[in-house]
Design a protein around this motif. Structure first.
Motif, PDB file in Angstrom:
ATOM      1  N   LEU A 228       0.827  -1.209   0.000  1.00  0.00           N
ATOM      2  CA  LEU A 228       0.000   0.000   0.000  1.00  0.00           C
ATOM      3  C   LEU A 228       0.861   1.259   0.000  1.00  0.00           C
ATOM      4  O   LEU A 228       0.471   2.294  -0.545  1.00  0.00           O
ATOM      5  CB  LEU A 228      -0.942  -0.006   1.202  1.00  0.00           C
ATOM      6  N   GLY A 229       2.067   1.144   0.611  1.00  0.00           N
ATOM      7  CA  GLY A 229       2.991   2.276   0.603  1.00  0.00           C
ATOM      8  C   GLY A 229       3.445   2.613  -0.807  1.00  0.00           C
ATOM      9  O   GLY A 229       3.526   3.789  -1.197  1.00  0.00           O
ATOM     10  N   LYS A 230       3.733   1.590  -1.606  1.00  0.00           N
ATOM     11  CA  LYS A 230       4.125   1.813  -3.001  1.00  0.00           C
ATOM     12  C   LYS A 230       2.977   2.434  -3.792  1.00  0.00           C
ATOM     13  O   LYS A 230       3.185   3.306  -4.634  1.00  0.00           O
ATOM     14  CB  LYS A 230       4.542   0.489  -3.642  1.00  0.00           C
ATOM     15  N   LEU A 231       1.775   1.972  -3.492  1.00  0.00           N
ATOM     16  CA  LEU A 231       0.604   2.529  -4.169  1.00  0.00           C
ATOM     17  C   LEU A 231       0.428   3.994  -3.809  1.00  0.00           C
ATOM     18  O   LEU A 231       0.122   4.826  -4.666  1.00  0.00           O
ATOM     19  CB  LEU A 231      -0.645   1.722  -3.785  1.00  0.00           C
ATOM     20  N   ASP A 232       0.652   4.323  -2.547  1.00  0.00           N
ATOM     21  CA  ASP A 232       0.519   5.698  -2.075  1.00  0.00           C
ATOM     22  C   ASP A 232       1.497   6.620  -2.804  1.00  0.00           C
ATOM     23  O   ASP A 232       1.132   7.722  -3.234  1.00  0.00           O
ATOM     24  CB  ASP A 232       0.760   5.746  -0.567  1.00  0.00           C
ATOM     25  N   LEU A 233       2.748   6.164  -2.966  1.00  0.00           N
ATOM     26  CA  LEU A 233       3.761   6.962  -3.676  1.00  0.00           C
ATOM     27  C   LEU A 233       3.360   7.187  -5.132  1.00  0.00           C
ATOM     28  O   LEU A 233       3.520   8.280  -5.677  1.00  0.00           O
ATOM     29  CB  LEU A 233       5.122   6.252  -3.622  1.00  0.00           C
ATOM     30  N   PHE A 234       2.807   6.145  -5.739  1.00  0.00           N
ATOM     31  CA  PHE A 234       2.369   6.262  -7.142  1.00  0.00           C
ATOM     32  C   PHE A 234       1.262   7.297  -7.274  1.00  0.00           C
ATOM     33  O   PHE A 234       1.280   8.128  -8.185  1.00  0.00           O
ATOM     34  CB  PHE A 234       1.884   4.893  -7.635  1.00  0.00           C
ATOM     35  N   LEU A 235       0.293   7.247  -6.350  1.00  0.00           N
ATOM     36  CA  LEU A 235      -0.856   8.149  -6.447  1.00  0.00           C
ATOM     37  C   LEU A 235      -0.479   9.600  -6.157  1.00  0.00           C
ATOM     38  O   LEU A 235      -1.165  10.528  -6.606  1.00  0.00           O
ATOM     39  CB  LEU A 235      -1.959   7.687  -5.490  1.00  0.00           C
ATOM     40  N   LYS A 236       0.608   9.815  -5.413  1.00  0.00           N
ATOM     41  CA  LYS A 236       1.075  11.185  -5.161  1.00  0.00           C
ATOM     42  C   LYS A 236       1.684  11.799  -6.418  1.00  0.00           C
ATOM     43  O   LYS A 236       1.635  13.010  -6.620  1.00  0.00           O
ATOM     44  CB  LYS A 236       2.101  11.189  -4.027  1.00  0.00           C
ATOM     45  N   LYS A 237       2.259  10.945  -7.263  1.00  0.00           N
ATOM     46  CA  LYS A 237       2.866  11.427  -8.502  1.00  0.00           C
ATOM     47  C   LYS A 237       1.850  11.517  -9.639  1.00  0.00           C
ATOM     48  O   LYS A 237       1.951  12.368 -10.507  1.00  0.00           O
ATOM     49  CB  LYS A 237       4.007  10.485  -8.932  1.00  0.00           C
ATOM     50  N   ARG A 238       0.889  10.611  -9.603  1.00  0.00           N
ATOM     51  CA  ARG A 238      -0.068  10.549 -10.718  1.00  0.00           C
ATOM     52  C   ARG A 238      -1.450  10.205 -10.178  1.00  0.00           C
ATOM     53  O   ARG A 238      -1.649   9.135  -9.605  1.00  0.00           O
ATOM     54  CB  ARG A 238       0.402   9.482 -11.713  1.00  0.00           C
ATOM     55  N   ASN A 239      -2.357  11.103 -10.362  1.00  0.00           N
ATOM     56  CA  ASN A 239      -3.700  10.891  -9.828  1.00  0.00           C
ATOM     57  C   ASN A 239      -4.515   9.984 -10.746  1.00  0.00           C
ATOM     58  O   ASN A 239      -4.750  10.309 -11.902  1.00  0.00           O
ATOM     59  CB  ASN A 239      -4.424  12.228  -9.656  1.00  0.00           C
ATOM     60  N   GLU A 240      -4.904   8.829 -10.216  1.00  0.00           N
ATOM     61  CA  GLU A 240      -5.784   7.897 -10.926  1.00  0.00           C
ATOM     62  C   GLU A 240      -7.069   7.846 -10.115  1.00  0.00           C
ATOM     63  O   GLU A 240      -7.143   7.171  -9.093  1.00  0.00           O
ATOM     64  CB  GLU A 240      -5.117   6.526 -11.023  1.00  0.00           C
ATOM     65  N   ALA A 241      -8.084   8.595 -10.562  1.00  0.00           N
ATOM     66  CA  ALA A 241      -9.273   8.856  -9.750  1.00  0.00           C
ATOM     67  C   ALA A 241      -9.933   7.589  -9.212  1.00  0.00           C
ATOM     68  O   ALA A 241     -10.249   7.501  -8.020  1.00  0.00           O
ATOM     69  CB  ALA A 241     -10.283   9.669 -10.560  1.00  0.00           C
ATOM     70  N   SER A 242     -10.157   6.583 -10.077  1.00  0.00           N
ATOM     71  CA  SER A 242     -10.880   5.392  -9.639  1.00  0.00           C
ATOM     72  C   SER A 242     -10.110   4.628  -8.568  1.00  0.00           C
ATOM     73  O   SER A 242     -10.694   4.129  -7.596  1.00  0.00           O
ATOM     74  CB  SER A 242     -11.188   4.479 -10.829  1.00  0.00           C
ATOM     75  N   ILE A 243      -8.780   4.579  -8.714  1.00  0.00           N
ATOM     76  CA  ILE A 243      -7.947   3.908  -7.696  1.00  0.00           C
ATOM     77  C   ILE A 243      -7.928   4.738  -6.420  1.00  0.00           C
ATOM     78  O   ILE A 243      -8.072   4.205  -5.318  1.00  0.00           O
ATOM     79  CB  ILE A 243      -6.512   3.673  -8.212  1.00  0.00           C
ATOM     80  N   SER A 244      -7.747   6.054  -6.559  1.00  0.00           N
ATOM     81  CA  SER A 244      -7.645   6.939  -5.390  1.00  0.00           C
ATOM     82  C   SER A 244      -8.873   6.859  -4.502  1.00  0.00           C
ATOM     83  O   SER A 244      -8.779   6.818  -3.271  1.00  0.00           O
ATOM     84  CB  SER A 244      -7.436   8.392  -5.843  1.00  0.00           C
ATOM     85  N   ASN A 245     -10.056   6.829  -5.108  1.00  0.00           N
ATOM     86  CA  ASN A 245     -11.298   6.772  -4.334  1.00  0.00           C
ATOM     87  C   ASN A 245     -11.375   5.512  -3.488  1.00  0.00           C
ATOM     88  O   ASN A 245     -11.720   5.560  -2.295  1.00  0.00           O
ATOM     89  CB  ASN A 245     -12.503   6.832  -5.277  1.00  0.00           C
TER      90      ASN A 245
END
Length: 431
Positions: free
Chosen positions: A404-421
């Protein structure tokens, strides 16, 4: 546009003995290709569209399906395509009585085939004769019969099945009307007489899927109570799975597509379960050697998981988790959809956690560049944590913090709305 000019004239062309077949050929070709200009014109010019329906119905009403005239078969195909591409025409076809004509034609052909079989025993399985070869076999009246007559008539019947299938797509009234006409027992009877005719069986299977999709509960109830047709479908699926050289093997994908639709109903699914089909689910060694052997099963189990009976019984299949978790990447989303259904039942969690590969498989599925796959994993993790007290600690032991930490870093660089929600919803109960 050209169709604004041409379509109003088509009714006149269809009324001409000389121009009817060429006009039907043009309509059939363009509708089968989904020609956007033609379909758009039909959609916005209702008067022309309904006029065309009236003309086609007039031809249908006069056709003699037993003659196997190319024009009669072509008009049947055009009606089927027109109904699929232009749903407003469906109600008009129903009001005009096209469904009644279709069912009458099917019954008429069936009776004619039975008469041929009585008059010429043993010819029903004969191969079609080559062009120009003399016909063999005499009727009781002394007339000459072609060995291919039954096959040709069955082909005509499949065209009519295609027509009524097209008139059923997206319609709620058509399935109910067809039930009133007794279509389920009619098709059950026809299947029993033509079980090796691939073309006809294929058309019946596709029609059944369309009718179940459009008609919903009343059709499911009829199929569940009139079990002979469902029995034919299941028996055919068993043969297609068991024997690689069986004629029905070529229909294996269509059979499983039909089972996917039928399996949404608990009563129908119970029948399928008790039939012994599930015992043919491939063994782990077979799937490791050839993952494609489990492809159709995985798609079927996705639909099975939508029903209460399915969720409660999937894990009773021997080694199903071991098989699902070894399927490679192309099948990952199907497997995750099955698991998403299973985790909704908290009573199944102990069995899921008992598989040592289960949680690792989920966490490996968090690949932000694969949006659907990652969303499915996050949905599963959310359900697990929400419904099970042990899930959070077991996940952390399996490395969920790092994933989940790796996912968090990815979402900080690139917003993927469906994943972020879904990720934010998960964090609310994870931390």
């Amino acid at each position: 546009p050209i169709w604004d000019t041409l379509l109003p004239s088509f009714g006149k062309y269809l009324g001409s003995d000389v121009l009817r077949l060429p006009t039907l050929n043009i309509l059939y070709t363009l509708l089968s290709r989904g020609d956007p200009e033609l379909i758009h014109t039909l959609s916005r010019n209702k008067d022309v569209s309904l006029g065309l329906c009236d003309t086609l119905f007039g031809i249908c009403a006069k056709m003699n399906i037993l003659s196997r005239d190319p024009g009669d078969l072509m008009v049947v195909g055009v009606v089927g395509l027109l109904s699929q591409h232009h749903p407003p025409s469906q109600s008009n076809f129903i009001d005009l009585g096209v469904l009644d004509l279709g069912v009458q034609a099917i019954t008429q052909v069936d009776k004619h085939i039975q008469a041929i079989r009585l008059a010429c025993p043993g010819k029903e399985n004969a191969k079609p004769r080559a062009m120009g070869k003399p016909r063999k076999g005499k009727t009781k009246k002394g007339g000459i019969l072609a060995e291919s007559d039954i096959l040709e008539l069955a082909k005509a019947m499949s065209c009519v099945v295609y027509m009524i299938s097209g008139c059923t797509v997206g319609s709620t009234s058509a399935p109910r009307h067809l039930l009133d006409l007794g279509i389920i027992p009619i098709f059950s009877h026809i299947w029993s007489l033509h079980s090796s005719n691939i073309l006809l069986i294929n058309s019946i299977l596709k029609f059944l899927s369309v009718m179940l999709d459009a008609g919903g509960s009343p059709v499911f109830k009829e199929v569940a109570s009139e079990r002979s047709l469902l029995g034919h479908v299941v028996d055919a699926a068993k043969k297609a799975v068991q024997f690689s050289t069986h004629p029905l093997t070529s229909l294996k994908a269509v059979l499983f597509e039909t089972l996917c639709v039928v399996g949404r109903n608990d009563e129908c699914l119970t029948f399928i379960w008790k039939s012994g089909l599930i015992s043919l689910f491939p063994k782990l060694e077979e799937v490791k050697a050839d993952p494609s052997k489990a492809e159709l099963w995985a798609k079927f189990f996705v639909h099975v998981g939508y029903s209460t009976f399915g969720r409660n019984n999937l894990l009773s299949i021997p080694h199903i988790m071991d098989v699902l978790l070894v399927l490679p990447g192309p099948y990952k989303c199907d497997v995750l959809m099955i698991l998403r259904s299973l985790v909704m039942n908290s009573k199944l969690h102990p069995k899921l956690f008992a598989n040592e590969k289960f949680l690792g498989y989920l966490l490996d599925g968090i690949v932000p560049t694969k949006v659907q796959q990652t969303v499915l994993v996050l949905q599963i993790l959310y359900s697990l944590i929400l419904l099970s007290n042990k899930a959070k600690s077991l996940l952390r032991c399996s490395g969920s913090d790092q994933a989940l930490g790796k996912l968090d870093l990815f979402l900080k660089k690139r917003n993927e709305a469906s994943i972020s929600n879904h990720y934010r919803e998960l964090l609310l109960i994870y931390e």
